[in-house]
Design an enzyme around this catalytic site. Structure first.
Site, PDB file in Angstrom:
ATOM      1  N   ILE A 231       0.882  -1.167   0.000  1.00 18.45           N
ATOM      2  CA  ILE A 231       0.000   0.000   0.000  1.00 18.45           C
ATOM      3  C   ILE A 231       0.911   1.206   0.000  1.00 18.45           C
ATOM      4  CG2 ILE A 231      -0.249  -0.013   2.528  1.00 18.45           C
ATOM      5  CD1 ILE A 231      -3.137   1.079   2.085  1.00 18.45           C
TER       6      ILE A 231
ATOM      7  N   GLU B 149       2.762  -6.876   6.755  1.00 19.04           N
ATOM      8  CA  GLU B 149       4.024  -6.629   7.437  1.00 19.04           C
ATOM      9  C   GLU B 149       4.406  -5.193   7.140  1.00 19.04           C
ATOM     10  OE1 GLU B 149       7.292  -8.263   4.279  1.00 19.04           O
ATOM     11  OE2 GLU B 149       6.279  -9.727   5.530  1.00 19.04           O
TER      12      GLU B 149
ATOM     13  N   ASN C 210       8.589   2.464  10.135  1.00 21.07           N
ATOM     14  CA  ASN C 210       7.463   3.164   9.509  1.00 21.07           C
ATOM     15  C   ASN C 210       6.387   3.457  10.561  1.00 21.07           C
ATOM     16  OD1 ASN C 210       5.475   4.198   7.874  1.00 21.07           O
ATOM     17  ND2 ASN C 210       5.739   2.653   6.270  1.00 21.07           N
TER      18      ASN C 210
ATOM     19  N   TYR D 126      -2.333   1.418  11.145  1.00 24.38           N
ATOM     20  CA  TYR D 126      -2.792   0.040  11.292  1.00 24.38           C
ATOM     21  C   TYR D 126      -3.351  -0.212  12.688  1.00 24.38           C
ATOM     22  CZ  TYR D 126      -0.049  -0.634   6.999  1.00 24.38           C
ATOM     23  OH  TYR D 126       0.472  -0.540   5.736  1.00 24.38           O
TER      24      TYR D 126
END
Length: 159
Positions: A75, A109, A114, A121
């Site tokens: 993504i 993952e 990040n 998430y």
């Protein structure tokens, strides 16, 4: 899906969009996927969605689903479009489509470094399920070995 307030639309991508995807991928990631890898993500096990504004691809997501297990493979949102909630819009659509196709879990993952992605998430309900030690290449300034961990995360739908 169209967001009437901002004129963003999310729609399936096709192999004809690979060059645009590669341009976004190359801008968004320090170690981007190759053009050949992106080309390999079209077929019956994959869903590839893009988010557009005025017919310009701003980001995309690639999901592979095998029976009831979906995996978010990639993504990304172009750097100039980041910070506008486009990744969240795209991820919410990915989750909705996976659930509509009977997924019970969405796996992914993410690089340990990040922080923005991990925060997104977690905010959407993903939980850490494991790690792959020294999985991703990284700048030597981040880690003397030039590698960083991959954080494994899962989202499970509650019945």
């Amino acid at each position: 899906m169209t967001d009437n307030g901002s004129l963003f639309s999310i729609s399936p991508l096709t192999p004809e969009n690979v060059q645009e995807m590669y341009a976004v991928e190359s801008q968004a990631h320090t170690h981007p996927w190759s053009l050949v890898s992106l080309e390999g993500c079209f077929g019956h096990l994959y869903r590839v969605l893009g988010i557009h504004q005025h017919n310009k691809l701003l980001g995309f997501a690639i999901v592979q689903q095998i029976v009831d297990e979906a995996t978010l493979l990639d993504i990304c949102v172009s750097p100039i479009s980041q910070g506008q909630g486009l990744g969240k819009k795209l991820l919410l659509q990915v989750l909705a489509e996976a659930k509509a196709c009977d997924a019970v879990v969405m796996m992914l993952e993410v690089r340990e470094s990040n922080i923005a992605a991990k925060s997104l998430y977690e905010a959407l309900g993903f939980v850490e399920s494991g790690r792959r030690k020294n999985y991703y290449p990284c700048e030597l300034s981040l880690n003397a070995a030039g590698k960083e961990d991959a954080i494994l995360m899962d989202y499970c739908w509650q019945d």
